[in-house]
Design a protein around this motif. Structure first.
Motif, PDB file in Angstrom:
ATOM      1  N   ALA A 169       0.722  -1.438  -0.186  1.00 38.09           N
ATOM      2  CA  ALA A 169       0.269   0.650   0.105  1.00 38.09           C
ATOM      3  C   ALA A 169       1.213   0.843  -0.101  1.00 38.09           C
ATOM      4  O   ALA A 169       0.405   2.517  -0.636  1.00 38.09           O
ATOM      5  CB  ALA A 169      -0.633  -0.259   1.129  1.00 38.09           C
ATOM      6  N   GLY A 170       2.177   1.429   1.179  1.00 41.84           N
ATOM      7  CA  GLY A 170       3.001   2.541   1.074  1.00 41.84           C
ATOM      8  C   GLY A 170       3.245   2.751  -0.337  1.00 41.84           C
ATOM      9  O   GLY A 170       3.332   3.634  -1.175  1.00 41.84           O
ATOM     10  N   LEU A 171       3.865   1.712  -1.634  1.00 40.03           N
ATOM     11  CA  LEU A 171       4.475   2.104  -1.944  1.00 40.03           C
ATOM     12  C   LEU A 171       3.057   2.059  -3.282  1.00 40.03           C
ATOM     13  O   LEU A 171       3.428   3.023  -4.193  1.00 40.03           O
ATOM     14  CB  LEU A 171       5.322   0.949  -2.566  1.00 40.03           C
ATOM     15  CG  LEU A 171       6.152   1.246  -4.009  1.00 40.03           C
ATOM     16  CD1 LEU A 171       7.079   1.489  -3.548  1.00 40.03           C
ATOM     17  CD2 LEU A 171       6.725  -0.582  -4.462  1.00 40.03           C
ATOM     18  N   ALA A 172       1.944   1.426  -3.074  1.00 41.49           N
ATOM     19  CA  ALA A 172       1.099   2.182  -3.721  1.00 41.49           C
ATOM     20  C   ALA A 172       0.834   3.311  -3.975  1.00 41.49           C
ATOM     21  O   ALA A 172       0.127   4.157  -5.147  1.00 41.49           O
ATOM     22  CB  ALA A 172       0.002   1.170  -4.056  1.00 41.49           C
ATOM     23  N   LEU A 173       0.721   3.891  -3.200  1.00 38.92           N
ATOM     24  CA  LEU A 173       0.573   5.410  -2.606  1.00 38.92           C
ATOM     25  C   LEU A 173       1.404   6.213  -3.731  1.00 38.92           C
ATOM     26  O   LEU A 173       0.620   7.032  -4.079  1.00 38.92           O
ATOM     27  CB  LEU A 173       0.693   5.944  -1.205  1.00 38.92           C
ATOM     28  CG  LEU A 173      -0.893   4.918  -0.408  1.00 38.92           C
ATOM     29  CD1 LEU A 173      -0.527   5.769   0.974  1.00 38.92           C
ATOM     30  CD2 LEU A 173      -2.115   5.926  -0.752  1.00 38.92           C
ATOM     31  N   ILE A 174       2.634   5.370  -3.820  1.00 41.52           N
ATOM     32  CA  ILE A 174       3.617   6.553  -4.650  1.00 41.52           C
ATOM     33  C   ILE A 174       3.623   6.964  -5.708  1.00 41.52           C
ATOM     34  O   ILE A 174       3.782   7.308  -6.773  1.00 41.52           O
ATOM     35  CB  ILE A 174       5.099   6.376  -3.825  1.00 41.52           C
ATOM     36  CG1 ILE A 174       5.036   6.487  -2.303  1.00 41.52           C
ATOM     37  CG2 ILE A 174       6.222   6.857  -4.817  1.00 41.52           C
ATOM     38  CD1 ILE A 174       6.391   5.650  -1.822  1.00 41.52           C
ATOM     39  N   ILE A 177       0.514   8.579  -7.619  1.00 50.25           N
ATOM     40  CA  ILE A 177       0.902   9.810  -8.116  1.00 50.25           C
ATOM     41  C   ILE A 177       1.027  10.026  -9.166  1.00 50.25           C
ATOM     42  O   ILE A 177       1.186  10.499 -10.174  1.00 50.25           O
ATOM     43  CB  ILE A 177       1.207  10.210  -7.096  1.00 50.25           C
ATOM     44  CG1 ILE A 177      -0.013  10.627  -5.332  1.00 50.25           C
ATOM     45  CG2 ILE A 177       1.642  11.782  -7.016  1.00 50.25           C
ATOM     46  CD1 ILE A 177      -1.278  11.057  -5.902  1.00 50.25           C
ATOM     47  N   ALA A 178       2.578   9.596  -8.962  1.00 45.61           N
ATOM     48  CA  ALA A 178       3.136   9.341 -10.172  1.00 45.61           C
ATOM     49  C   ALA A 178       2.800   8.720 -11.724  1.00 45.61           C
ATOM     50  O   ALA A 178       3.067   9.474 -12.700  1.00 45.61           O
ATOM     51  CB  ALA A 178       4.545   8.517 -10.140  1.00 45.61           C
ATOM     52  N   THR A 179       1.647   7.910 -11.436  1.00 42.78           N
ATOM     53  CA  THR A 179       0.904   7.374 -12.822  1.00 42.78           C
ATOM     54  C   THR A 179       0.019   7.785 -13.097  1.00 42.78           C
ATOM     55  O   THR A 179       0.223   8.317 -14.514  1.00 42.78           O
ATOM     56  CB  THR A 179       0.140   5.633 -11.864  1.00 42.78           C
ATOM     57  OG1 THR A 179       1.418   5.185 -11.833  1.00 42.78           O
ATOM     58  CG2 THR A 179      -0.592   5.582 -13.598  1.00 42.78           C
ATOM     59  N   VAL A 180      -0.595   9.378 -12.338  1.00 43.76           N
ATOM     60  CA  VAL A 180      -1.483  10.069 -12.804  1.00 43.76           C
ATOM     61  C   VAL A 180      -0.558  11.380 -13.713  1.00 43.76           C
ATOM     62  O   VAL A 180      -0.889  11.686 -14.742  1.00 43.76           O
ATOM     63  CB  VAL A 180      -2.132  10.371 -11.518  1.00 43.76           C
ATOM     64  CG1 VAL A 180      -2.908  11.907 -12.176  1.00 43.76           C
ATOM     65  CG2 VAL A 180      -2.870   9.808 -10.970  1.00 43.76           C
ATOM     66  N   TYR A 181       0.642  11.373 -13.048  1.00 40.89           N
ATOM     67  CA  TYR A 181       1.501  12.564 -13.867  1.00 40.89           C
ATOM     68  C   TYR A 181       2.336  11.646 -14.468  1.00 40.89           C
ATOM     69  O   TYR A 181       2.545  12.672 -15.672  1.00 40.89           O
ATOM     70  CB  TYR A 181       2.255  13.380 -12.811  1.00 40.89           C
ATOM     71  CG  TYR A 181       1.782  14.271 -11.650  1.00 40.89           C
ATOM     72  CD1 TYR A 181       1.049  15.820 -12.279  1.00 40.89           C
ATOM     73  CD2 TYR A 181       1.434  13.824 -10.717  1.00 40.89           C
ATOM     74  CE1 TYR A 181       0.387  16.553 -11.406  1.00 40.89           C
ATOM     75  CE2 TYR A 181       0.292  14.428  -9.839  1.00 40.89           C
ATOM     76  CZ  TYR A 181       0.232  15.882 -10.276  1.00 40.89           C
ATOM     77  OH  TYR A 181      -0.527  16.695  -8.984  1.00 40.89           O
ATOM     78  N   PHE A 279       1.860  10.936  -0.718  1.00 43.15           N
ATOM     79  CA  PHE A 279       0.643  11.100  -0.758  1.00 43.15           C
ATOM     80  C   PHE A 279      -0.025  12.124  -0.800  1.00 43.15           C
ATOM     81  O   PHE A 279      -0.854  13.095  -1.403  1.00 43.15           O
ATOM     82  CB  PHE A 279      -0.456   9.741  -0.790  1.00 43.15           C
ATOM     83  CG  PHE A 279      -1.423   9.994  -1.393  1.00 43.15           C
ATOM     84  CD1 PHE A 279      -1.577   8.478  -2.732  1.00 43.15           C
ATOM     85  CD2 PHE A 279      -2.617  10.560  -1.605  1.00 43.15           C
ATOM     86  CE1 PHE A 279      -2.681   8.936  -3.429  1.00 43.15           C
ATOM     87  CE2 PHE A 279      -3.735   9.980  -2.286  1.00 43.15           C
ATOM     88  CZ  PHE A 279      -3.658   9.340  -2.845  1.00 43.15           C
ATOM     89  N   GLN A 280      -0.099  12.623   0.510  1.00 45.54           N
ATOM     90  CA  GLN A 280      -0.928  13.567   0.998  1.00 45.54           C
ATOM     91  C   GLN A 280      -0.468  15.507   0.530  1.00 45.54           C
ATOM     92  O   GLN A 280      -0.999  16.184   0.342  1.00 45.54           O
ATOM     93  CB  GLN A 280      -1.255  13.648   2.774  1.00 45.54           C
ATOM     94  CG  GLN A 280      -1.825  12.782   3.182  1.00 45.54           C
ATOM     95  CD  GLN A 280      -1.046  12.681   4.658  1.00 45.54           C
ATOM     96  OE1 GLN A 280      -0.822  13.605   5.849  1.00 45.54           O
ATOM     97  NE2 GLN A 280      -2.027  12.045   5.418  1.00 45.54           N
ATOM     98  N   ARG A 281       1.246  15.075   0.207  1.00 47.49           N
ATOM     99  CA  ARG A 281       1.789  16.001  -0.107  1.00 47.49           C
ATOM    100  C   ARG A 281       1.240  16.322  -1.636  1.00 47.49           C
ATOM    101  O   ARG A 281       1.509  17.555  -2.246  1.00 47.49           O
ATOM    102  CB  ARG A 281       3.071  16.327   0.123  1.00 47.49           C
ATOM    103  CG  ARG A 281       3.853  16.567   1.924  1.00 47.49           C
ATOM    104  CD  ARG A 281       5.272  16.384   1.639  1.00 47.49           C
ATOM    105  NE  ARG A 281       5.131  16.542   2.995  1.00 47.49           N
ATOM    106  CZ  ARG A 281       6.584  16.545   3.162  1.00 47.49           C
ATOM    107  NH1 ARG A 281       8.119  16.347   2.874  1.00 47.49           N
ATOM    108  NH2 ARG A 281       6.708  17.101   4.872  1.00 47.49           N
ATOM    109  N   HIS A 282       0.882  15.003  -2.639  1.00 44.01           N
ATOM    110  CA  HIS A 282       0.906  15.510  -4.001  1.00 44.01           C
ATOM    111  C   HIS A 282      -0.192  15.356  -4.826  1.00 44.01           C
ATOM    112  O   HIS A 282      -0.531  15.047  -6.371  1.00 44.01           O
ATOM    113  CB  HIS A 282       1.876  14.367  -4.499  1.00 44.01           C
ATOM    114  CG  HIS A 282       3.614  14.858  -4.513  1.00 44.01           C
ATOM    115  ND1 HIS A 282       4.719  14.602  -3.378  1.00 44.01           N
ATOM    116  CD2 HIS A 282       3.847  15.908  -4.743  1.00 44.01           C
ATOM    117  CE1 HIS A 282       5.335  14.824  -2.641  1.00 44.01           C
ATOM    118  NE2 HIS A 282       5.475  16.056  -4.374  1.00 44.01           N
ATOM    119  N   SER A 283      -0.911  14.811  -3.778  1.00 48.03           N
ATOM    120  CA  SER A 283      -2.886  14.443  -4.442  1.00 48.03           C
ATOM    121  C   SER A 283      -3.351  15.499  -4.623  1.00 48.03           C
ATOM    122  O   SER A 283      -4.403  15.246  -4.954  1.00 48.03           O
ATOM    123  CB  SER A 283      -3.444  13.474  -2.744  1.00 48.03           C
ATOM    124  OG  SER A 283      -3.503  13.971  -1.963  1.00 48.03           O
ATOM    125  N   ALA A 284      -3.298  16.958  -4.022  1.00 49.20           N
ATOM    126  CA  ALA A 284      -4.035  17.944  -4.163  1.00 49.20           C
ATOM    127  C   ALA A 284      -4.081  18.147  -6.185  1.00 49.20           C
ATOM    128  O   ALA A 284      -5.647  18.483  -6.085  1.00 49.20           O
ATOM    129  CB  ALA A 284      -3.470  19.098  -3.706  1.00 49.20           C
TER     130      ALA A 284
END
Length: 290
Positions: A169-174, A177-181, A279-284
């Motif tokens: 889950a931790g690695l997937a959270l990172i 976000i990367a996959t979105v961008y 995730f919290q820092r880059h999900s906005a």
């Protein structure tokens, strides 16, 4: 008063995240085999088929070898590999499902607001539910081959599974976000995932690397007059550590050693914490990117 209000707000947020995670997990679990004749029985058939295939390939055609289980006395290379494959599929599958959770649910994210991380959590948790059925099958097979001692390992299996899910889950959270961008990451990860599987000792024992290490040393590959510590390098791989813990429980009928469990705990908690912070820092802005 302000501190109490903030504490209540934080508690409400966590309860909301948990409630949404469980609801989405339930939806995923119940919809997975919807419309099939055998339904949830596929969760039992799939691991049985996997172990059977590897029993035929590596037990009959390509005979490998690992030391018999320490306490179980099991001497089955096919089961040893089957444990590795199924546990690897859970670890890597959780990462893959979680990293694609945001992109796959872009329509939902653009329509209504809710804590985005629950999509990643529910993807990993749904896979953990499926994996529990696979563990059940592995326990039955191990019990048939080595006796009832494997039942004593169930608490350890649960703990290792929780830590592995936290790592995924931790690695997937990172990665989500990367996959979105950067959508290319999803394709790059599939290539990396294949390399990572073989680097995790899924289909071979790390003891086999000792011969490779010695051969390289004889060929002149060395560091300050010493062999390259290939085995040590491989053991830095978190996936290999988790597989070693699973095999200790299911093949050796032994509790994972303290260094192995400590490494699993460190990888699980640290990766999950780093993933949440990232995730919290880059999900906005992810909705705009979707």
């Amino acid at each position: 008063m302000t501190t109490n209000r903030l504490a209540r707000t934080s508690g409400d947020d966590w309860r909301r995240v948990l409630d949404l995670t469980l609801r989405l997990t339930q939806r995923s679990v119940f919809s997975e085999f919807k419309g099939t004749a055998l339904g949830r029985l596929w969760s039992l058939i799939n691991p049985l088929a996997t172990v059977t295939v590897f029993a035929l390939i590596f037990g009959v055609v390509f005979r490998g070898g690992v030391a018999p289980g320490r306490n179980s006395g099991i001497d089955s290379f096919a089961l040893w590999i089957g444990i590795g494959v199924l546990c690897w599929n859970f670890l890597s599958g959780g990462i893959l499902s979680g990293m694609n959770a945001l992109v796959s649910n872009s329509g939902l994210l653009t329509k209504v607001y809710f804590p985005r991380q629950v999509l990643v959590y529910s993807a990993v948790l749904a896979l953990a539910v499926d994996f529990s059925f696979e563990l059940f099958v592995l326990i039955i097979i191990a019990m048939a081959m080595g006796g009832l001692g494997v039942l004593l390992m169930i608490p350890s299996l649960i703990l290792v599974t929780v830590l592995a899910a936290m790592f995924s889950a931790g690695l997937a959270l990172i990665l989500s976000i990367a996959t979105v961008y950067f959508r290319d990451i999803a394709h790059l990860w599939q290539i990396f995932n294949q390399v990572w599987m073989y680097a995790s000792g899924v289909v071979f024992s790390l003891s086999m690397l000792d011969d490779v290490q010695n051969r390289l040393f004889d060929m002149g590959w060395q560091i300050n007059g010493h062999p390259i510590p290939i085995t040590t390098i491989f053991r830095l791989n978190p996936a290999e550590i988790f597989l070693e813990a699973y095999r200790a429980c299911l093949y050796d009928f032994a509790f994972p050693s303290l260094p192995v469990m400590s490494a699993c705990a460190l990888w699980g908690f640290i990766m999950f914490a780093v993933g949440m912070i990232f995730f919290q820092r880059h999900s906005a802005r992810i909705v705009e990117e979707l």
